[in-house]
Design an enzyme around this catalytic site. Structure first.
Site, mmCIF file in Angstrom:
data_model
loop_
_atom_site.group_PDB
_atom_site.id
_atom_site.type_symbol
_atom_site.label_atom_id
_atom_site.label_comp_id
_atom_site.label_asym_id
_atom_site.label_seq_id
_atom_site.Cartn_x
_atom_site.Cartn_y
_atom_site.Cartn_z
ATOM 1 N N VAL A 244 24.829 -6.875 71.089
ATOM 2 C CA VAL A 244 26.101 -6.912 70.368
ATOM 3 C C VAL A 244 26.641 -5.502 70.112
ATOM 4 O O VAL A 244 27.790 -5.192 70.426
ATOM 5 C CB VAL A 244 25.943 -7.695 69.042
ATOM 6 C CG1 VAL A 244 27.134 -7.480 68.122
ATOM 7 C CG2 VAL A 244 25.781 -9.178 69.339
ATOM 8 N N LYS B 105 15.750 4.548 73.398
ATOM 9 C CA LYS B 105 17.002 3.893 73.767
ATOM 10 C C LYS B 105 18.149 4.900 73.780
ATOM 11 O O LYS B 105 18.961 4.933 74.710
ATOM 12 C CB LYS B 105 17.304 2.802 72.733
ATOM 13 C CG LYS B 105 17.566 1.459 73.340
ATOM 14 C CD LYS B 105 17.878 0.441 72.270
ATOM 15 C CE LYS B 105 17.509 -0.935 72.802
ATOM 16 N NZ LYS B 105 17.934 -2.012 71.933
ATOM 17 N N GLU C 14 25.975 -13.630 75.961
ATOM 18 C CA GLU C 14 25.252 -12.730 76.863
ATOM 19 C C GLU C 14 25.527 -13.198 78.288
ATOM 20 O O GLU C 14 25.614 -14.388 78.553
ATOM 21 C CB GLU C 14 23.749 -12.768 76.563
ATOM 22 C CG GLU C 14 23.425 -12.033 75.283
ATOM 23 C CD GLU C 14 21.956 -12.091 74.909
ATOM 24 O OE1 GLU C 14 21.116 -12.354 75.787
ATOM 25 O OE2 GLU C 14 21.658 -11.876 73.725
ATOM 26 N N PHE D 205 29.608 -27.234 77.392
ATOM 27 C CA PHE D 205 28.376 -27.511 76.640
ATOM 28 C C PHE D 205 27.966 -28.976 76.736
ATOM 29 O O PHE D 205 27.419 -29.543 75.808
ATOM 30 C CB PHE D 205 28.504 -27.037 75.188
ATOM 31 C CG PHE D 205 28.332 -25.540 75.083
ATOM 32 C CD1 PHE D 205 27.162 -24.986 74.605
ATOM 33 C CD2 PHE D 205 29.317 -24.693 75.538
ATOM 34 C CE1 PHE D 205 26.978 -23.616 74.558
ATOM 35 C CE2 PHE D 205 29.155 -23.316 75.503
ATOM 36 C CZ PHE D 205 27.982 -22.784 75.015
ATOM 37 N N ALA E 53 23.467 -31.400 80.675
ATOM 38 C CA ALA E 53 22.116 -31.793 80.237
ATOM 39 C C ALA E 53 21.089 -30.911 80.927
ATOM 40 O O ALA E 53 21.319 -30.412 82.029
ATOM 41 C CB ALA E 53 21.879 -33.257 80.582
ATOM 42 N N GLY E 54 19.970 -30.703 80.286
ATOM 43 C CA GLY E 54 18.938 -29.857 80.883
ATOM 44 C C GLY E 54 17.702 -29.772 80.013
ATOM 45 O O GLY E 54 17.462 -30.651 79.179
ATOM 46 N N CYS F 280 20.073 -16.617 69.834
ATOM 47 C CA CYS F 280 20.994 -17.016 68.763
ATOM 48 C C CYS F 280 20.850 -18.466 68.303
ATOM 49 O O CYS F 280 20.622 -18.719 67.126
ATOM 50 C CB CYS F 280 22.429 -16.762 69.198
ATOM 51 S SG CYS F 280 22.809 -15.008 69.272
ATOM 52 N N LYS G 34 19.271 -17.736 80.065
ATOM 53 C CA LYS G 34 20.440 -18.174 80.844
ATOM 54 C C LYS G 34 20.708 -17.135 81.926
ATOM 55 O O LYS G 34 20.116 -16.050 81.893
ATOM 56 C CB LYS G 34 21.641 -18.418 79.957
ATOM 57 C CG LYS G 34 22.212 -17.204 79.277
ATOM 58 C CD LYS G 34 23.496 -17.642 78.627
ATOM 59 C CE LYS G 34 24.184 -16.600 77.841
ATOM 60 N NZ LYS G 34 25.462 -17.018 77.341
ATOM 61 N N ARG H 137 14.424 -13.780 74.835
ATOM 62 C CA ARG H 137 14.077 -14.239 73.491
ATOM 63 C C ARG H 137 14.206 -15.770 73.395
ATOM 64 O O ARG H 137 15.237 -16.330 73.687
ATOM 65 C CB ARG H 137 14.979 -13.554 72.447
ATOM 66 C CG ARG H 137 14.634 -12.101 72.247
ATOM 67 C CD ARG H 137 15.566 -11.418 71.280
ATOM 68 N NE ARG H 137 16.871 -11.129 71.848
ATOM 69 C CZ ARG H 137 17.823 -10.447 71.220
ATOM 70 N NH1 ARG H 137 17.628 -10.004 70.006
ATOM 71 N NH2 ARG H 137 18.979 -10.206 71.813
HETATM 72 P P1 NAD Z 1 19.154 -6.558 69.526
HETATM 73 O O1 NAD Z 1 17.787 -6.803 69.044
HETATM 74 O O2 NAD Z 1 19.460 -6.615 70.983
HETATM 75 O O3 NAD Z 1 19.644 -5.132 69.017
HETATM 76 C C1 NAD Z 1 19.411 -4.629 67.744
HETATM 77 C C2 NAD Z 1 19.402 -3.101 67.832
HETATM 78 O O4 NAD Z 1 19.369 -2.572 66.513
HETATM 79 C C3 NAD Z 1 18.194 -2.532 68.565
HETATM 80 O O5 NAD Z 1 18.629 -1.623 69.548
HETATM 81 C C4 NAD Z 1 17.406 -1.822 67.467
HETATM 82 O O6 NAD Z 1 16.710 -0.691 67.941
HETATM 83 C C5 NAD Z 1 18.512 -1.436 66.520
HETATM 84 N N1 NAD Z 1 18.079 -1.179 65.152
HETATM 85 C C6 NAD Z 1 17.209 -1.869 64.386
HETATM 86 N N2 NAD Z 1 17.066 -1.291 63.193
HETATM 87 C C7 NAD Z 1 17.867 -0.212 63.178
HETATM 88 C C8 NAD Z 1 18.159 0.795 62.217
HETATM 89 N N3 NAD Z 1 17.593 0.787 61.012
HETATM 90 N N4 NAD Z 1 19.027 1.763 62.547
HETATM 91 C C9 NAD Z 1 19.617 1.780 63.758
HETATM 92 N N5 NAD Z 1 19.383 0.853 64.718
HETATM 93 C C10 NAD Z 1 18.520 -0.122 64.428
HETATM 94 O O7 NAD Z 1 20.078 -7.578 68.732
HETATM 95 P P2 NAD Z 1 21.423 -8.305 69.244
HETATM 96 O O8 NAD Z 1 21.098 -9.396 70.183
HETATM 97 O O9 NAD Z 1 22.417 -7.270 69.627
HETATM 98 O O10 NAD Z 1 21.890 -8.980 67.879
HETATM 99 C C11 NAD Z 1 22.414 -8.238 66.815
HETATM 100 C C12 NAD Z 1 23.010 -9.192 65.809
HETATM 101 O O11 NAD Z 1 24.133 -9.866 66.375
HETATM 102 C C13 NAD Z 1 22.067 -10.297 65.355
HETATM 103 O O12 NAD Z 1 22.310 -10.589 64.012
HETATM 104 C C14 NAD Z 1 22.472 -11.475 66.209
HETATM 105 O O13 NAD Z 1 22.188 -12.707 65.598
HETATM 106 C C15 NAD Z 1 23.961 -11.269 66.322
HETATM 107 N N6 NAD Z 1 24.548 -11.857 67.537
HETATM 108 C C16 NAD Z 1 23.919 -11.741 68.728
HETATM 109 C C17 NAD Z 1 24.506 -12.268 69.874
HETATM 110 C C18 NAD Z 1 23.809 -12.165 71.211
HETATM 111 O O14 NAD Z 1 24.260 -12.843 72.141
HETATM 112 N N7 NAD Z 1 22.768 -11.390 71.365
HETATM 113 C C19 NAD Z 1 25.744 -12.919 69.784
HETATM 114 C C20 NAD Z 1 26.364 -12.990 68.550
HETATM 115 C C21 NAD Z 1 25.767 -12.467 67.424
#
Ligand code: NAD
Length: 448
Positions: A11, A35, A161, A267, A270-271, A278, A338, A345
């Site tokens: 995100v 990173k 994603e 959505f 079926a699968g 998420c 997917k 995850r």
């Molecule tokens: P992610 O695990 O891919 O990324 C999180 C990042 O935050 C990592 O790079 C980590 O190193 C960094 N981080 C952690 N602690 C930190 C700190 N103290 N300071 C700086 N950086 C720090 O997570 P994501 O998939 O991007 O999800 C982030 C949020 O967005 C979550 O709450 C998730 O539920 C939400 N979200 C995710 C998606 C998705 O498709 N992945 C979609 C919508 C919402």
């Protein structure tokens, strides 16, 4: 505008890159030094179509920077996005410790000047006010006479994603929750190029709807959206299981009901169940929140239960075909939750690998991303093959787990030649039955 995005995961990185691309000055902060080093060298730590190119362009134009220095980020940004992970705890509730650490860190660095702190992470309902308090705690710990000025906004993220860059430039809506008019106005200004579709695929579409709400409603919108989508998939999976028994074809049923505009065709595939970073965690978190307030969810529990069963449905089908699985070799086509992502995850593949191992089967897998990148994602109990032919070699059955486009074009005839039993379970109803059958496979779909 000057923006700081904290957390460069799926995100945060996409948000930072896209906001820089539309012309804002963005600094992306992550506490993972490795990173940050990779990002500074122009490489993306995640696989997301189109991301690396945009990232490199914006870095070159000077609009995008990366750092592990939170203080520098807080100093730079008028708008500070919190985009760190909120993974599930064993109880089902969200682990908010990363959000807490960032909020505290922001408080430790806030100085004069108005800031908008944006929760982009999916956070439990009520987190807006909680973040405000944590930031103030961080400020108080400095024991300095400071007059900080900030507001908190909830701006949930709906990107998928695999098409995250596209989704950011072509959103269905933007949700902004806050009690502060000033903060909302700044967020609207930030998103103007996207709302006006300056970067949309189809610039002639009407502006992107912006839904302005209070903090809690914005937080709830994110959970309700994911819970609805997960429930819709569980619904069609339940219908598929009935189809299996009565001899109907769920793909035809889904088409027939999906054309009803009240239902919609998306959505309804079926699968072998939903997974990913998420849906599972957000549905569980909503169930948990409801429980905290004395409400017992019924539909959401059912959606989760149907999904649990669905995720091992391929095993039932393998047992029907091969009887005893002990000593058999099963090949998985696809591992990621997917296509077009490297995210593993809570992928359904993980449940399958675990259960097949428990039953004594040998598990092999081929995945376009996992196999090519050489990343094993900490996987155990599975042999990663580097191409589909090697995967098929010696297998008693294949299971299509992820609907990667390239699986439509494999040389299935060649693959059957080295298989012990020519069985394929199409866990996503993705392949063409006729093609597979003429290649010599016994084809088994889900609910058809
Ligand atoms: P992610 O695990 O891919 O990324 C999180 C990042 O935050 C990592 O790079 C980590 O190193 C960094 N981080 C952690 N602690 C930190 C700190 N103290 N300071 C700086 N950086 C720090 O997570 P994501 O998939 O991007 O999800 C982030 C949020 O967005 C979550 O709450 C998730 O539920 C939400 N979200 C995710 C998606 C998705 O498709 N992945 C979609 C919508 C919402």
């Amino acid at each position: 505008m000057r923006v700081c995005v904290i957390g460069t995961g799926y995100v945060g990185l996409v948000t930072g890159v896209c906001l820089a691309h539309v012309g804002h000055e963005v600094i992306c902060i992550d506490n993972n030094e490795e990173k940050v080093k990779l990002l500074k060298s122009g490489q993306s730590p995640i696989y997301e179509p189109g991301l690396t190119e945009l990232m490199q362009q914006s870095t070159q134009s000077g609009l995008l920077k990366f750092s592990s220095d939170l203080g520098a980020g807080v100093e730079h940004g008028d708008i500070l996005f919190i985009a760190v992970g909120t993974p599930p705890l064993p109880t089902g509730e969200s682990d908010t410790r990363y959000v807490e650490a960032v909020a505290k860190g922001i408080g430790a660095h806030l100085n004069s000047g108005y800031k908008v702190i944006v929760n982009k992470s999916t956070v439990p309902i009520g987190s807006g006010d909680w973040v405000r308090r944590i930031v103030l705690d961080g400020v108080a710990e400095r024991q300095e006479a400071l007059n900080v000025d900030f507001d908190v906004v909830s701006n949930p993220e709906f990107l998928r994603e695999g098409s995250a860059v596209y989704d950011t430039f072509n959103p269905d809506r933007i949700v902004l929750g806050s009690n502060s008019q000033k903060a909302i106005a700044m967020m609207q200004q930030l998103y103007t190029p996207i709302v006006e579709r300056k970067f949309s695929e189809d610039a002639s579409l009407p502006p992107v709807p912006v839904v302005v709400t209070d903090l809690s409603s914005a937080e709830m919108i994110k959970y309700a959206a994911n819970a609805f989508l997960a429930t819709k998939i569980s619904f069609i999976n339940e219908v598929a299981n009935i189809c299996d028994r009565v001899g109907a074809d769920v793909t035809q049923v889904a088409k027939g009901i999906g054309l009803d505009s009240r239902i919609g065709g998306k959505f309804l595939q079926a699968g072998i169940g939903w997974g990913g970073s998420c849906f599972p965690k957000d549905v569980l978190a909503l169930i948990h929140t409801a429980g905290d307030y004395g409400y017992q969810t019924e539909i959401l529990n059912a959606a989760v239960n149907v999904n649990k069963r669905q995720r091992t449905l391929a095993i039932e089908k393998l047992q029907q075909e091969l009887k005893i699985l002990k000593g058999k070799t099963i090949g998985l086509l696809g591992l990621t939750f997917k296509p077009d992502t490297d995210d593993m995850r809570d992928a359904p593949a993980l449940s399958l690998i675990e259960e097949l191992n428990r039953l004594g089967a040998k598990v092999k897998a081929y995945d376009p991303i996992v196999s090519q990148s050489g990343l094993s994602h900490g996987l155990s109990g599975v042999i990663i093959e580097t191409n589909p032919e090697m995967l098929a070699d010696g297998c008693d059955a294949l299971v299509l787990v992820t609907d990667w486009q390239e699986f439509l074009r494999l040389d299935y005839e060649k693959m059957t030649k080295s298989m012990v039993n020519k069985v394929i379970i199409d866990g996503r109803n993705f392949l063409d039955r006729q093609t597979l059958e003429s290649a010599g496979f016994r084809y088994i779909g889900i609910g058809r």
